[in-house]
Design a protein around this motif. Structure first.
Motif, short mmCIF file in Angstrom:
data_model
loop_
_atom_site.label_atom_id
_atom_site.label_comp_id
_atom_site.label_asym_id
_atom_site.label_seq_id
_atom_site.Cartn_x
_atom_site.Cartn_y
_atom_site.Cartn_z
N THR A 84 67.67 47.18 45.62
CA THR A 84 66.91 47.52 44.42
C THR A 84 67.79 47.31 43.20
O THR A 84 68.91 47.81 43.13
N VAL A 85 67.27 46.55 42.24
CA VAL A 85 68.06 46.20 41.05
C VAL A 85 67.61 46.95 39.81
O VAL A 85 68.03 46.62 38.70
N SER A 86 66.75 47.95 39.98
CA SER A 86 66.17 48.63 38.82
C SER A 86 67.20 49.28 37.92
O SER A 86 66.96 49.44 36.72
N SER A 87 68.34 49.67 38.44
CA SER A 87 69.33 50.36 37.63
C SER A 87 70.43 49.43 37.12
O SER A 87 71.37 49.89 36.47
N TYR A 88 70.29 48.14 37.37
CA TYR A 88 71.34 47.19 36.99
C TYR A 88 70.91 46.30 35.83
O TYR A 88 69.72 46.13 35.55
N VAL A 89 71.89 45.71 35.21
CA VAL A 89 71.63 44.74 34.16
C VAL A 89 71.16 43.43 34.80
O VAL A 89 71.74 42.97 35.77
#
Length: 122
Positions: free
Chosen positions: A28-33
């Motif tokens: 999950t990339v929701s918290s990354y730039v």
């Protein structure tokens, strides 16, 4: 390990629009730039836009400001690049990337997609 797959590239006339998508899997990339870069033939990889994970703060290269819009759909683990008023100088391979720190350099992004070709005819 995160995998990124870009889509939506193609051939368009100057003044036209395209919407690029970048689908992430494996993590999950929701918290990354998330960033978009491009590379024209014979040139280095150039920053286009980025969006943070926490607040969705965006940043653009001066060359695309006002014409391109980056957005993300965390439910779909996907980031988009809406490109309007395209110019021949926008022709390049466009890459999306995941970063863990906020930055505009390719070295700030450890994970990359394979790229999608955008060609703008005059």
């Amino acid at each position: 390990q995160v995998q990124l797959v870009e889509s939506g590239g193609g051939l368009v006339q100057a003044g036209g629009s395209l919407r690029l998508s970048c689908a992430a899997s494996g993590r999950t990339v929701s918290s990354y730039v998330m960033g978009w870069f491009r590379q024209a033939p014979g040139k280095g990889r150039e920053f286009v836009a980025r969006i943070t994970g926490s607040y969705g703060t965006t940043n653009y290269a001066d060359s695309v400001k006002g014409r391109f819009t980056i957005s993300r759909d965390n439910a779909k683990n996907t980031v988009y690049l809406q490109m309007n008023s395209l110019k021949p100088e926008d022709t390049a391979v466009y890459y999306c990337a995941v970063g863990f720190t906020i930055g505009n350099m390719p070295s700030d992004y450890p994970h990359w997609g394979q790229g999608t070709q955008v060609t703008v005819s005059s």
